[in-house]
Design a protein around this motif. Structure first.
Motif, PDB file in Angstrom:
ATOM      1  N   LYS A 535      40.976   6.249  -6.246  1.00  8.75           N
ATOM      2  CA  LYS A 535      41.721   5.601  -5.176  1.00  8.75           C
ATOM      3  C   LYS A 535      41.263   4.151  -5.101  1.00  8.75           C
ATOM      4  O   LYS A 535      40.108   3.835  -5.409  1.00  8.75           O
ATOM      5  N   PHE A 536      42.177   3.274  -4.723  1.00  7.38           N
ATOM      6  CA  PHE A 536      41.735   1.901  -4.521  1.00  7.38           C
ATOM      7  C   PHE A 536      41.912   1.495  -3.063  1.00  7.38           C
ATOM      8  O   PHE A 536      42.730   2.052  -2.329  1.00  7.38           O
ATOM      9  N   TYR A 537      41.113   0.514  -2.664  1.00  9.38           N
ATOM     10  CA  TYR A 537      41.027   0.108  -1.264  1.00  9.38           C
ATOM     11  C   TYR A 537      41.105  -1.412  -1.140  1.00  9.38           C
ATOM     12  O   TYR A 537      40.705  -2.148  -2.038  1.00  9.38           O
ATOM     13  N   ARG A 538      41.582  -1.844   0.010  1.00 11.29           N
ATOM     14  CA  ARG A 538      41.612  -3.279   0.321  1.00 11.29           C
ATOM     15  C   ARG A 538      40.174  -3.770   0.495  1.00 11.29           C
ATOM     16  O   ARG A 538      39.242  -2.986   0.678  1.00 11.29           O
ATOM     17  N   ILE A 539      40.016  -5.069   0.498  1.00 13.80           N
ATOM     18  CA  ILE A 539      38.670  -5.612   0.705  1.00 13.80           C
ATOM     19  C   ILE A 539      38.217  -5.416   2.147  1.00 13.80           C
ATOM     20  O   ILE A 539      37.023  -5.455   2.438  1.00 13.80           O
ATOM     21  N   ASN A 540      39.159  -5.153   3.069  1.00 12.91           N
ATOM     22  CA  ASN A 540      38.756  -4.860   4.448  1.00 12.91           C
ATOM     23  C   ASN A 540      38.334  -3.397   4.622  1.00 12.91           C
ATOM     24  O   ASN A 540      37.990  -2.966   5.717  1.00 12.91           O
ATOM     25  N   GLY A 541      38.406  -2.601   3.522  1.00 14.55           N
ATOM     26  CA  GLY A 541      37.957  -1.218   3.537  1.00 14.55           C
ATOM     27  C   GLY A 541      39.064  -0.191   3.688  1.00 14.55           C
ATOM     28  O   GLY A 541      38.854   0.993   3.414  1.00 14.55           O
ATOM     29  N   GLY A 542      40.213  -0.611   4.159  1.00 19.39           N
ATOM     30  CA  GLY A 542      41.316   0.323   4.350  1.00 19.39           C
ATOM     31  C   GLY A 542      42.033   0.630   3.048  1.00 19.39           C
ATOM     32  O   GLY A 542      42.109  -0.208   2.149  1.00 19.39           O
ATOM     33  N   SER A 543      42.559   1.849   2.948  1.00 20.37           N
ATOM     34  CA  SER A 543      43.324   2.223   1.758  1.00 20.37           C
ATOM     35  C   SER A 543      44.771   1.776   1.919  1.00 20.37           C
ATOM     36  O   SER A 543      45.270   1.639   3.041  1.00 20.37           O
ATOM     37  N   THR A 544      45.454   1.552   0.809  1.00 20.95           N
ATOM     38  CA  THR A 544      46.898   1.314   0.859  1.00 20.95           C
ATOM     39  C   THR A 544      47.653   2.639   0.759  1.00 20.95           C
ATOM     40  O   THR A 544      48.873   2.669   0.864  1.00 20.95           O
ATOM     41  N   GLN A 545      46.920   3.754   0.529  1.00 19.41           N
ATOM     42  CA  GLN A 545      47.533   5.070   0.401  1.00 19.41           C
ATOM     43  C   GLN A 545      48.284   5.437   1.684  1.00 19.41           C
ATOM     44  O   GLN A 545      47.745   5.333   2.784  1.00 19.41           O
ATOM     45  N   LEU A 546      49.516   5.858   1.541  1.00 16.48           N
ATOM     46  CA  LEU A 546      50.425   6.239   2.626  1.00 16.48           C
ATOM     47  C   LEU A 546      50.862   5.050   3.470  1.00 16.48           C
ATOM     48  O   LEU A 546      52.058   4.808   3.650  1.00 16.48           O
ATOM     49  N   GLU A 547      49.920   4.293   4.016  1.00 20.46           N
ATOM     50  CA  GLU A 547      50.269   3.219   4.943  1.00 20.46           C
ATOM     51  C   GLU A 547      50.807   1.979   4.241  1.00 20.46           C
ATOM     52  O   GLU A 547      51.514   1.176   4.852  1.00 20.46           O
ATOM     53  N   GLY A 548      50.470   1.811   2.972  1.00 24.16           N
ATOM     54  CA  GLY A 548      50.913   0.621   2.266  1.00 24.16           C
ATOM     55  C   GLY A 548      50.331  -0.633   2.897  1.00 24.16           C
ATOM     56  O   GLY A 548      49.246  -0.623   3.476  1.00 24.16           O
ATOM     57  N   VAL A 549      51.087  -1.731   2.795  1.00 21.92           N
ATOM     58  CA  VAL A 549      50.711  -2.993   3.427  1.00 21.92           C
ATOM     59  C   VAL A 549      51.774  -3.316   4.469  1.00 21.92           C
ATOM     60  O   VAL A 549      52.962  -3.393   4.147  1.00 21.92           O
ATOM     61  N   SER A 550      51.359  -3.485   5.711  1.00 23.39           N
ATOM     62  CA  SER A 550      52.306  -3.833   6.780  1.00 23.39           C
ATOM     63  C   SER A 550      52.574  -5.326   6.730  1.00 23.39           C
ATOM     64  O   SER A 550      51.634  -6.132   6.690  1.00 23.39           O
ATOM     65  N   SER A 551      53.835  -5.705   6.730  1.00 28.73           N
ATOM     66  CA  SER A 551      54.191  -7.122   6.654  1.00 28.73           C
ATOM     67  C   SER A 551      53.749  -7.863   7.910  1.00 28.73           C
ATOM     68  O   SER A 551      53.793  -7.316   9.017  1.00 28.73           O
ATOM     69  N   ASP A 552      53.321  -9.115   7.723  1.00 35.19           N
ATOM     70  CA  ASP A 552      53.005  -9.974   8.872  1.00 35.19           C
ATOM     71  C   ASP A 552      54.269 -10.244   9.676  1.00 35.19           C
ATOM     72  O   ASP A 552      54.244 -10.277  10.902  1.00 35.19           O
ATOM     73  N   VAL A 553      55.347 -10.464   8.961  1.00 34.76           N
ATOM     74  CA  VAL A 553      56.658 -10.641   9.582  1.00 34.76           C
ATOM     75  C   VAL A 553      57.566  -9.546   9.046  1.00 34.76           C
ATOM     76  O   VAL A 553      57.851  -9.501   7.850  1.00 34.76           O
TER      77      VAL A 553
END
Length: 724
Positions: A535-553
């Motif tokens: 599994k890979f994780y963001r540098i903030n520690g959270g996974s992109t699994q299921l949640e993906g990346v939430s857009s700023d806008v």
């Protein structure tokens, strides 16, 4: 979506796992036996033994082999055999149910009592079903009866008896022929040619029955040619997919197709398909392929019928996926016509000319746009490509660096990085591309089962572009795309705009050839296993699994209210979190929060975005519809109503902005010499000039550099209701 391709030389842990597997499995020797038939029980046992051994030792988080797993395998295999509840009856299910919690024990003991029972019953019911449809199609169908059909098969109980089963066949065939009959009548009414022959209702009704009979005959002929080995492969997949949706067994033929697909060299329409119950759904369009270029097919579309050129459309509901693929594939230059149900419920016939996937269209490309005296650049990246075996091949990281440099030479004041519809690819290139926009630091974290995390860094202190940056994503931005977007977001280096969230695939798969573990193999090709290893994780520690990346806008699109992505897959691995990697946010972004607020305010007032949101809600409503009238007049009225409603959203596709997108000088030189290249670039520029999302991305770039956005840039009402 594409799996992340790891830079394997850096991943020593996986190599160790492979070595351990090789040593342990070296003891597996081929069974010396002369086979009296194509079915070899010892091969089945060996396959299951290998499969479970590899999963238990190689999977990131293997599930326990227990009653819960057994129940899942039971459900998945029954659904695979009879997704539309048209073969088994309740008494069959009662017999099967006795094995619901015993399959795990049967796997451990390498016995296949449940499979043998389900398979033999299925063969018997398939033979009986042939009489059903032949009897039904032997007489004219009465379309004046006021009755309906519910196509929500997942919630449908199994038929109580054969009489009820035959009634289901009658209604399903009636729906299929009614749909074809309605299409034929509509085409005849719209035909303006001279000397056309007007066919009566009775003639057209007979044609639809004859066509349906041929389709079903062909389907059952194909099914009859499948042997026990084919269905055992389906059963093995029911086992492997319970560990997660991306762990799949690939029978020898499937492995061969996989090898062809990753080479990027194939003829067809360029689309990935998957089975959902009785239907075939588009899951991804391959960059550069005919379907991708045509812009009419979309992920989420369901293929109902396939026609070769001017030939009669063949109903593919209930057809096995590999047979559907055979009908859609074909030689370059030939036509295939697909009747598809769009995600909003409308039915559309789409014509495609088969072709080779155009490799050039899968590479990074850029364009310059100027407005109000300010130049901006846009880089489109369809996938994160690299070839580790060929040092002279194209590399997405190097290509994007070149495009950034070319845009800088044109004096752009901001850059849009467009990774919409990008299904992923090489992890290394995602790290390299992120490094173009940040100072040195971590980009992504990787974790294998039972090991410490590994952090991949950009170690080059050089920042190739330090100006305003926007990353565009959508629901189908996955894997490496999510790593790029997440890193840019975590560093606050740029603004991520697009769908509410990206696809949500935060896992890594590897394909393991099962034959490599058998010494002196005489049982034949055992296929391969694609399994989730990391599994890979963001540098903030959270996974992109299921949640993906939430857009700023968040910008509305037609999928805003539909679950599309990893979260829509049954048995997907959960979201998780690990420790953050140490990093510092970007300090040069002075207008970040203001740009976010301005963009949200613009979209709240933009009538075109409001129309897109309205369309998204309507699409959700139409997608959930499952009840259809089987009375001709009512069915036709329903279809006309859907078509009329869909036309109210036509301004969405007719949208035009006032922006002129131009090639960079290097591309302009090639365009003057190569007509094909010129045509492709001009087609891209035209699509950008119709893209409201790109227009808003440019507004955000204005805000990031402190330039006031004019009313003309906001484009609140003009051209919103324009229709061609």
């Amino acid at each position: 979506m594409n799996s992340i391709i790891l830079f394997m030389k850096r991943n020593i842990k996986l190599v160790i796992v492979t070595i351990l597997l090789s040593v342990s499995l070296f003891a597996f020797s081929a069974y010396e036996k002369s086979k009296s038939s194509s079915h070899d029980p010892e091969k089945d046992k060996l396959l299951i033994e290998l499969l479970m051994f590899v999963i238990e030792r190689g999977h990131y988080d293997p599930a326990s082999i227990d009653d819960n797993l057994s129940k899942g395998i039971y459900k998945d295999f029954i659904d695979a055999l009879d997704p539309s509840r048209r073969y088994f009856i309740q008494s069959d299910i009662d017999k099967f149910a006795k094995h619901e919690t015993l399959i795990d024990d049967q796997i451990k003991n390498k016995e296949f009592t449940f499979f043998d029972l389900a398979y033999s019953t299925y063969v018997k019911r398939m033979e009986e079903s042939q009489k059903f449809y032949k009897d039904i199609l032997d007489e004219p169908i009465d379309y004046n009866v006021n009755e309906s059909i519910n196509t929500d098969y997942e919630k449908m109980p199994f038929a109580k008896n054969e009489s009820e089963l035959k009634e289901r066949w009658r209604k399903q065939i009636k729906l299929s022929t009614l749909s074809s009959l309605t299409d034929k009548i509509k085409l005849q009414e719209e035909d303006k040619s001279e000397n056309k022959k007007i066919k009566s209702f009775e003639e057209l009704e007979k044609e639809t029955r004859e066509s349906s009979l041929k389709t079903l005959d062909d389907y059952f002929k194909f099914i009859s040619e499948l042997d026990r080995n084919d269905w055992f492969g389906v059963f093995v997949n029911a086992i492997s997919s319970r560990f997660d949706p991306h762990t799949n067994y690939m029978a020898p033929d499937d492995k061969e197709r996989f090898d062809v697909s990753i080479s990027g060299k194939f003829e067809g329409i360029g689309a990935r398909l998957q089975k959902k119950n009785d239907f075939t759904e588009i899951t991804e369009l391959i960059s550069g392929g005919p379907a991708w270029r045509g812009k009419e097919l979309e992920p989420g579309d369901v293929i109902l019928k396939v026609a070769q050129g001017d030939g009669e459309p063949v109903d593919i509901s209930g057809m096995r996926l590999d047979n559907v693929v055979k009908k859609i594939k074909g030689p370059k230059g030939t036509e295939v016509r697909l009747t598809v149900k769009k995600v909003d419920g409308t039915i559309k016939v789409i014509s495609l000319i088969r072709d080779m996937v155009e490799t050039e269209e899968t590479y990074a490309k850029s364009s310059v746009v100027e407005r109000n005296g300010v130049k901006y650049g846009i880089i489109y990246l369809p996938k994160f490509y690299i070839d580790f075996e060929n040092k002279d091949s194209r590399d997405a990281g190097k290509d994007v660096a070149i495009e950034v440099e070319r845009l800088k030479q044109q004096g752009v004041s901001g850059i849009i990085m467009d990774v919409r519809d990008n299904g992923g690819g090489s992890l290394k290139t995602a790290v390299d591309i992120t490094g173009l926009f940040i100072e040195q630091g971590p980009v992504v974290q990787i974790k294998s089962a039972g090991t410490k995390k590994e952090v991949l860094y950009d170690r080059d202190a050089k920042v190739q572009w330090d100006g305003p940056l926007v990353v565009m994503v959508n629901n189908f931005s996955a894997s490496a795309s999510e790593i790029l977007a997440a890193a840019i977001q975590d560093y606050k280096r740029g603004i991520v705009i697009g769908s509410k969230q990206t696809y949500g695939k935060g896992t890594v798969q590897n394909v393991i050839d099962l034959n490599q573990f058998v010494r002196g193999n005489t049982v034949g090709d055992l296929g391969a296993l694609k399994t989730t290893t990391q599994k890979f994780y963001r540098i903030n520690g959270g996974s992109t699994q299921l949640e993906g990346v939430s857009s700023d806008v968040v910008m509305p699109d037609r999928y805003s209210h539909i679950n599309i992505g990893e979260r829509d897959l049954e048995n997907a691995m959960p979201w998780s979190k690990i420790d953050a990697a140490p990093y510092d946010t970007w300090k040069k972004q002075v207008n970040f929060e203001k740009a976010l607020q301005n963009s949200k305010s613009r979209m709240a007032l933009n009538e075109h975005f409001q129309l897109i949101e309205k369309n998204a809600k309507w699409t959700k409503e139409r997608k959930d519809a499952a009840v259809y009238s089987l009375k001709f007049d009512e069915f036709k009225k329903e279809q006309e109503k859907i078509e009329a409603e869909s036309k109210t959203f036509k301004p969405i596709t007719d949208y035009q902005n006032d922006l002129k997108f131009k090639p960079i000088p290097e591309d302009e030189v090639v365009m003057q010499k190569d007509e094909s290249f010129k045509e492709k670039r001009e087609r891209w520029f035209e699509s950008l000039s119709k893209d409201i999302y790109v227009e808003e991305a440019l507004n955000v770039l204005d805000d990031l550099q402190g330039k006031p956005v004019t009313k003309g840039d906001i484009n609140l009402k003009k051209k919103v209701v324009k229709s061609k």
